[in-house]
Design an enzyme around this catalytic site. Structure first.
Site: not given
Length: 222
Positions: A148, A193-194
């Site tokens: 992450d 926005r992805k």
């Protein structure tokens, strides 16, 4: 019970009310204050706990930075992703999760390098003994944390502020504590926005694939 309460109310005796203000409740821990006049420490540079494999990889990417192919990313304990021109936060009681230990070598030892042309963020990671899951191996949650962090850093450096929307991890081979792995992430595509990213974790010599993952981030600003 109800009759007893009724009698107390009838006599003018009020029952104690439970305090609902969460801010008035005592904390279960005390955060130490880390006030210092010294410049914030950059944790993304070698220290005495780094193994030869980690140092060799670090030097390899530093050589790449001389030609401009790769750029080393500074790493501080109070900033999620360092952005050039934005000074790191100082005199802050909270700490970044992956930089929350005072002792070097026992937790997350890592550094990151960014390749703008290839939209890649590479993290060189050496897990310490405090990250154990199965005996002798790195906890899966710690591995997911580093995925992450690495994919997120790559998304931030390309697109600005983002938040994690989805993280899918496929664990293939466990990562022994103390070994060095390469976390190699790439921004695959951007749709509105992805921000879609992919990631692999390989052994320091590329002989073993430990983990594969994909992550979806959402840009904070349209």
């Amino acid at each position: 019970m109800l009759r007893s309460c009724a009698r107390l109310i009838y006599k003018g005796i009020t029952l104690p009310r439970q305090q609902q203000n969460l801010h008035s409740l005592p904390c279960s821990y005390t955060a130490p204050k880390f006030y210092s006049q010294e410049a914030p420490r950059d944790y993304g540079v070698p220290n005495t706990t780094w193994s030869k494999n980690l140092l060799d990889l670090y030097n390899k990417y530093m050589e790449g930075s001389k030609s401009g192919t790769w750029k080393r990313i500074p790493s501080y304990n109070a900033t999620v992703h360092y952005i050039k021109g934005v000074p790191p936060v100082r005199n802050r009681e909270k700490r970044l999760f992956t930089r929350n230990l005072d002792q070097d070598g026992v937790g997350f030892e890592y550094c990151m390098f960014y390749n703008k042309a290839e939209r890649r963020m590479v993290c060189l990671f050496q897990p310490g003994p405090y990250l154990e899951g199965p005996p002798g191996f790195t906890h899966g949650g710690c591995i997911a944390t580093m995925i992450d962090s690495t994919t997120g850093a790559g998304a931030v450096y390309l697109c600005g502020g983002v938040m994690t929307a989805n993280l899918t991890v496929d664990y293939k081979n466990p990562i022994p504590l103390g070994c060095v792995v390469i976390i190699d992430s790439k921004v695959e595509k951007i749709e509105g926005r992805k921000v879609f990213t992919s990631c692999q974790i390989r052994s320091h010599d590329d002989s073993m694939l430990h983990t594969e993952a994909t992550a979806l981030f959402i840009k904070l600003c349209p």
